[in-house]
Design an enzyme around this catalytic site. Structure first.
Site, PDB file in Angstrom:
ATOM      1  N   GLY A  12      -8.814  49.361 -31.432  1.00 13.27           N
ATOM      2  CA  GLY A  12     -10.090  48.669 -31.262  1.00 13.27           C
ATOM      3  C   GLY A  12     -10.928  48.516 -32.514  1.00 13.27           C
ATOM      4  O   GLY A  12     -12.158  48.461 -32.435  1.00 13.27           O
ATOM      5  N   THR A  13     -10.281  48.387 -33.677  1.00 11.80           N
ATOM      6  CA  THR A  13     -11.103  48.178 -34.881  1.00 11.80           C
ATOM      7  C   THR A  13     -11.751  46.802 -34.860  1.00 11.80           C
ATOM      8  O   THR A  13     -12.866  46.634 -35.374  1.00 11.80           O
ATOM      9  CB  THR A  13     -10.293  48.366 -36.182  1.00 11.80           C
ATOM     10  OG1 THR A  13      -9.242  47.411 -36.225  1.00 11.80           O
ATOM     11  CG2 THR A  13      -9.732  49.781 -36.277  1.00 11.80           C
ATOM     12  N   ASN A  14     -11.086  45.827 -34.277  1.00 10.94           N
ATOM     13  CA  ASN A  14     -11.721  44.510 -34.156  1.00 10.94           C
ATOM     14  C   ASN A  14     -12.876  44.550 -33.161  1.00 10.94           C
ATOM     15  O   ASN A  14     -13.901  43.897 -33.375  1.00 10.94           O
ATOM     16  CB  ASN A  14     -10.695  43.447 -33.767  1.00 10.94           C
ATOM     17  CG  ASN A  14      -9.893  42.966 -34.964  1.00 10.94           C
ATOM     18  OD1 ASN A  14     -10.421  42.251 -35.810  1.00 10.94           O
ATOM     19  ND2 ASN A  14      -8.650  43.392 -35.067  1.00 10.94           N
ATOM     20  N   MET A  91      -2.342  43.448 -25.799  1.00 12.06           N
ATOM     21  CA  MET A  91      -0.889  43.365 -25.955  1.00 12.06           C
ATOM     22  C   MET A  91      -0.149  42.802 -24.739  1.00 12.06           C
ATOM     23  O   MET A  91       1.069  42.774 -24.730  1.00 12.06           O
ATOM     24  CB  MET A  91      -0.323  44.757 -26.294  1.00 12.06           C
ATOM     25  CG  MET A  91      -0.838  45.325 -27.596  1.00 12.06           C
ATOM     26  SD  MET A  91      -0.501  44.265 -29.015  1.00 12.06           S
ATOM     27  CE  MET A  91       1.240  44.588 -29.205  1.00 12.06           C
ATOM     28  N   LEU A  94      -0.962  36.660 -21.351  1.00  8.43           N
ATOM     29  CA  LEU A  94      -1.839  36.090 -20.319  1.00  8.43           C
ATOM     30  C   LEU A  94      -1.081  35.049 -19.507  1.00  8.43           C
ATOM     31  O   LEU A  94      -0.229  34.330 -20.035  1.00  8.43           O
ATOM     32  CB  LEU A  94      -3.058  35.422 -20.951  1.00  8.43           C
ATOM     33  CG  LEU A  94      -4.027  36.297 -21.740  1.00  8.43           C
ATOM     34  CD1 LEU A  94      -5.252  35.483 -22.136  1.00  8.43           C
ATOM     35  CD2 LEU A  94      -4.458  37.520 -20.944  1.00  8.43           C
ATOM     36  N   HIS A 110      -5.173  36.537 -34.788  1.00  9.78           N
ATOM     37  CA  HIS A 110      -3.770  36.762 -35.161  1.00  9.78           C
ATOM     38  C   HIS A 110      -3.723  37.138 -36.648  1.00  9.78           C
ATOM     39  O   HIS A 110      -4.351  36.467 -37.474  1.00  9.78           O
ATOM     40  CB  HIS A 110      -2.949  35.489 -34.906  1.00  9.78           C
ATOM     41  CG  HIS A 110      -1.505  35.673 -35.227  1.00  9.78           C
ATOM     42  ND1 HIS A 110      -0.656  36.395 -34.416  1.00  9.78           N
ATOM     43  CD2 HIS A 110      -0.773  35.288 -36.298  1.00  9.78           C
ATOM     44  CE1 HIS A 110       0.545  36.429 -34.963  1.00  9.78           C
ATOM     45  NE2 HIS A 110       0.503  35.766 -36.110  1.00  9.78           N
TER      46      HIS A 110
HETATM   47  C1  GRF Z   1      -4.980  43.372 -35.057  1.00  4.20           C
HETATM   48  O1  GRF Z   1      -4.146  43.369 -36.175  1.00  4.20           O
HETATM   49  C2  GRF Z   1      -5.021  42.002 -34.463  1.00  4.20           C
HETATM   50  O2  GRF Z   1      -4.869  40.994 -35.399  1.00  4.20           O
HETATM   51  C3  GRF Z   1      -3.845  42.010 -33.546  1.00  4.20           C
HETATM   52  O3  GRF Z   1      -3.801  43.316 -33.021  1.00  4.20           O
HETATM   53  C4  GRF Z   1      -4.418  44.220 -33.928  1.00  4.20           C
HETATM   54  C5  GRF Z   1      -5.460  44.968 -33.179  1.00  4.20           C
HETATM   55  O4  GRF Z   1      -6.018  46.022 -33.874  1.00  4.20           O
HETATM   56  N1  GRF Z   1      -3.935  40.927 -32.588  1.00  4.20           N
HETATM   57  P1  GRF Z   1      -7.309  46.768 -33.320  1.00  4.20           P
HETATM   58  O5  GRF Z   1      -6.973  47.347 -31.953  1.00  4.20           O
HETATM   59  O6  GRF Z   1      -8.433  45.778 -33.254  1.00  4.20           O
HETATM   60  O7  GRF Z   1      -7.589  47.872 -34.296  1.00  4.20           O
END
Ligand code: GRF
Length: 208
Positions: A12-14, A91, A94, A110
């Site tokens: 969940g870093t994003n 992951m 959908l 992506h």
């Molecule tokens: C990221 O590299 C994103 O581009 C991909 O999955 C990864 C998720 O990382 N779709 P995080 O869970 O947000 O750390």
């Protein structure tokens, strides 16, 4: 104010970048109202709870038929009154139901410059391994709308990142996250929430 529902599976870093962007005002006219995880142990859920964001878990394996899973996910998202759905490391594939219910309202990040290193099988470190094997000098990240073609929806925003001598898939992944993903995902979300992204013939036009 638009309701943003974020779908996650892992660290969940994003998601964290989105939470930070909301707090600092980078995301205008949008609020993260729920985080939905495909994995009950995802650290992303902890990040959501620490920030008092509503959470839910839905696992593909709890449904025998894919259609039932697709219906349940659609209903769950509907129940959260989502205006925007963000896939931030989600992951699970959908289905037709959710994609058609939220046409041009689901955004994915992506970790490559689409149309390079994308499509089926290109997820996680595989993407960066493929980029290094090809010897590209630039990679990066792409934010795009989700349609029925894997990584094939209208592109919203891209940012290039340099590949360096001696890079490993892990080091390249980290640089792309830090320099591209965590920046362009919140920017794209903010543009969406301000109704500044128009889509015509599968191509986006971003209004200033
Ligand atoms: C990221 O590299 C994103 O581009 C991909 O999955 C990864 C998720 O990382 N779709 P995080 O869970 O947000 O750390």
């Amino acid at each position: 104010m638009k309701n943003i529902v974020v779908l996650v599976s892992g660290g969940g870093t994003n998601l964290q970048a989105l939470i930070n962007a909301e707090k600092s005002g980078i995301i205008k006219n949008g609020k993260i109202t729920c985080v939905i995880s495909s994995n009950p142990d995802a650290y992303a859920l902890t990040r959501a709870k620490e920030n008092n964001i509503d959470t839910a878990v839905i696992r593909r394996k709890d449904y025998e038929k894919f259609d039932d899973y697709d219906n349940a996910l659609t209903e769950l998202i509907n129940s959260k009154n989502a205006d925007l759905v963000v896939l931030a490391g989600f992951m699970t594939i959908l289905g037709h139901k959710v994609i058609s219910a939220y046409e041009n309202k689901i955004i994915n990040i992506h970790p490559a410059l689409i149309p390079s290193f994308c499509g089926e099988g290109f997820y996680g470190l595989n993407v960066h391994k493929a980029a290094l094997s090809k010897g590209v000098k630039l990679s990066g990240a792409t934010v795009h709308f989700v349609n029925e073609e894997c990584d094939g929806g209208p592109i919203i925003m891209q940012k290039a990142v340099e590949v360096k001598n001696g890079d490993t898939p892990e080091s390249l992944q980290k640089r792309i996250m830090e320099q591209a993903e965590w920046k362009i995902l919140p920017m794209a979300v903010s543009l969406f929430c301000q109704d500044k992204i128009k889509v015509k013939n599968n191509i986006t036009i971003i209004e200033d």
